[in-house]
Motif scaffolding. Sequence first.
Motif, short mmCIF file in Angstrom:
data_model
loop_
_atom_site.label_atom_id
_atom_site.label_comp_id
_atom_site.label_asym_id
_atom_site.label_seq_id
_atom_site.Cartn_x
_atom_site.Cartn_y
_atom_site.Cartn_z
N PHE A 192 16.94 20.93 -8.34
CA PHE A 192 17.13 20.71 -6.99
C PHE A 192 18.16 21.84 -6.64
CE2 PHE A 192 15.72 16.41 -7.44
CZ PHE A 192 14.42 16.32 -6.58
N SER A 193 18.32 22.49 -5.60
CA SER A 193 19.37 23.28 -5.01
C SER A 193 20.57 22.37 -4.78
CB SER A 193 18.83 24.10 -3.83
OG SER A 193 19.00 23.17 -2.60
N THR A 194 21.77 22.96 -4.44
CA THR A 194 22.79 22.26 -4.01
C THR A 194 22.85 21.55 -2.80
OG1 THR A 194 23.83 24.11 -3.24
CG2 THR A 194 24.16 23.91 -5.38
N ILE A 195 21.69 21.81 -1.86
CA ILE A 195 21.58 21.15 -0.41
C ILE A 195 21.48 19.79 -0.47
CG2 ILE A 195 20.22 21.31 1.71
CD1 ILE A 195 19.82 24.38 0.96
N PRO A 196 20.67 19.03 -1.26
CA PRO A 196 20.46 17.64 -1.28
C PRO A 196 21.78 16.76 -1.26
CG PRO A 196 18.47 18.55 -2.39
CD PRO A 196 19.46 19.81 -2.34
N PHE A 197 22.44 17.35 -2.45
CA PHE A 197 23.69 16.55 -2.52
C PHE A 197 24.66 16.92 -1.39
CE2 PHE A 197 28.03 16.63 -3.87
CZ PHE A 197 28.33 15.32 -4.49
N SER A 229 15.44 16.99 2.65
CA SER A 229 15.57 18.24 1.71
C SER A 229 15.09 18.08 0.28
CB SER A 229 17.15 18.45 1.53
OG SER A 229 17.75 17.36 0.90
N VAL A 230 14.86 16.82 -0.44
CA VAL A 230 14.26 16.53 -1.58
C VAL A 230 12.88 16.67 -1.49
CG1 VAL A 230 13.62 14.78 -3.43
CG2 VAL A 230 16.04 15.17 -2.61
N ARG A 231 12.29 16.25 -0.50
CA ARG A 231 10.91 16.48 -0.28
C ARG A 231 10.51 17.80 0.09
NH1 ARG A 231 10.04 12.31 3.80
NH2 ARG A 231 9.45 10.99 2.00
N VAL A 287 4.98 21.16 -6.28
CA VAL A 287 4.66 19.95 -7.00
C VAL A 287 4.14 18.91 -6.04
CG1 VAL A 287 5.97 18.21 -8.23
CG2 VAL A 287 6.58 20.81 -8.46
N LYS A 288 3.33 18.15 -6.48
CA LYS A 288 2.67 17.32 -5.45
C LYS A 288 3.26 15.84 -5.35
CE LYS A 288 -2.10 18.57 -6.11
NZ LYS A 288 -3.49 18.54 -6.38
N SER A 289 3.88 15.44 -6.69
CA SER A 289 4.77 14.23 -6.40
C SER A 289 5.93 14.34 -7.90
CB SER A 289 3.99 13.10 -6.71
OG SER A 289 4.81 11.92 -7.17
N LEU A 290 7.06 13.75 -7.50
CA LEU A 290 8.01 13.80 -8.69
C LEU A 290 7.90 12.41 -9.54
CD1 LEU A 290 11.39 15.09 -6.62
CD2 LEU A 290 9.82 16.20 -8.38
N LYS A 291 6.96 11.67 -9.35
CA LYS A 291 6.75 10.42 -10.24
C LYS A 291 6.53 10.69 -11.37
CE LYS A 291 3.82 6.71 -10.81
NZ LYS A 291 2.70 5.59 -10.24
N GLY A 292 7.02 10.24 -12.53
CA GLY A 292 6.95 10.56 -13.93
C GLY A 292 8.06 11.86 -14.53
N PHE A 293 8.86 12.39 -13.57
CA PHE A 293 9.56 13.29 -14.18
C PHE A 293 10.58 12.77 -14.90
CE2 PHE A 293 7.05 16.12 -11.68
CZ PHE A 293 7.55 17.72 -11.92
N ILE A 325 15.78 5.05 -3.00
CA ILE A 325 15.13 4.74 -1.68
C ILE A 325 14.04 5.80 -1.23
CG2 ILE A 325 15.49 4.89 0.82
CD1 ILE A 325 18.47 3.98 0.03
N PHE A 326 14.46 7.06 -1.95
CA PHE A 326 13.27 7.95 -1.81
C PHE A 326 12.09 7.68 -2.39
CE2 PHE A 326 11.40 11.66 -4.18
CZ PHE A 326 11.10 12.42 -3.33
N SER A 327 12.12 7.13 -3.71
CA SER A 327 11.22 6.60 -4.73
C SER A 327 10.22 5.67 -4.00
CB SER A 327 11.64 6.28 -5.97
OG SER A 327 12.43 7.42 -6.91
N GLU A 328 11.06 4.69 -3.34
CA GLU A 328 10.29 3.69 -2.55
C GLU A 328 9.46 4.41 -1.49
OE1 GLU A 328 11.30 -0.74 -0.72
OE2 GLU A 328 13.03 0.66 -1.20
N GLN A 329 9.87 5.40 -0.80
CA GLN A 329 9.43 5.96 0.45
C GLN A 329 8.04 6.60 -0.21
OE1 GLN A 329 11.80 7.96 3.14
NE2 GLN A 329 13.12 6.16 3.53
N GLU A 330 8.14 7.18 -1.30
CA GLU A 330 7.20 8.06 -1.71
C GLU A 330 6.24 7.23 -2.46
OE1 GLU A 330 6.96 11.76 -1.99
OE2 GLU A 330 7.97 11.19 -0.36
N GLY A 331 6.28 5.73 -2.39
CA GLY A 331 5.17 5.09 -3.07
C GLY A 331 5.21 4.75 -4.49
#
Length: 373
Positions: free
Chosen positions: A167-172, A201-203, A211-217, A273-279
Amino acid sequence: MSPTVRTEESEFNTPTAAESQTEMETPSIFLNTPSAVYSQPENAPTSMNIDEEEDPDNVQVPKLVKRKKNVPLKLLSPFLTQYSHLLVGEEQLNQKEKDMRCVLDYAFGKGSPTQVLYTDDWNIVTREEFQTLAPNAWVMNNVIDTFARILNDDPDQSVKSNLKFYFSTIPFNMLCQNEPYGGSQDSQATESKRLENFILSVRHEYETAGVKSLKGFHLLFFPVWSGDHFYLIVINQKAKKVEIIDNLSLPEGITYDDKYKTFAERTFEAWTIFSEQEGHPLRKAQISAYEIVLLEMPWKNRTNKTDCGVYAMRHMETYKGNQTWNCGFKNTDEDKDFICRLRMRYGTEILLSVLNKRHELMYLALKRANQVE
């Protein structure tokens, strides 16, 4: 969660070189970058007093630019002298490498400080910002943001055995110190607003990277800029750790909480929380298994005043989730040249990235190097 290491600092001195040096391939395009061109006082980069030059938006690139006699490249640039000992001999360079070195010379040379040298429709780096990659300068955060974008585009950084996202510095910043990012300070001060900005910003960043999903990264890198100092928060989903990677050791009498506050906890909580929203939510048992760790590295130091951004970029590039790894630093005087080479290589990778839409840059650089009217 309580961190494994407790100790910290209130005021940061940026680091010098560090320990454990692997042999790094040194591309012959490494250009001599002048500390005289970009000299910074504490806390902020200075603005450079450099001449304006024409920067056409649409340049007709000729098929061939004729060179003037066989003048050694080092004589064409005042910026190839101070660090010439880092460069491969002129006779060993092929034409492509010479041309690439010209691009670096162009970027570090005189010109409009506001000229855009890199853009990918998301990140923008001007000449003045790019020149913070010169020795003895604090690297600007958008240079690190651009480097993260380039790493995400590198297939070697995202092999299936160790998927990484940068990620960039922006999400933090959105989550922990986001007052400058839109809205009033009152609206930004609410935790819900910070969390919303973090998730957006993460999304946006993973979608921008294709990238379609960050699941499994396995490894998620969050660069942090706090107190005029760069370090990393890494969510290591493979090892179930939230790791703080900081080249700057903590001075005696300074606590972990003084420096890192609850940044790692808040980043991990926002990620769940992000992961929960992403399913793909993390179960409570999974979340409780994570521990916060301040990594100890043999190259940590407290003497370098300017290179924390370069350390962060090198840590991003080389860390694969093992708490003992070799990223090329020795914590000796040799690190000074090593860091200079890293600055030059990172500059080259940014300018010549396939993501960079400044296609006319090569022509402008060759035009100057060859003294073409």
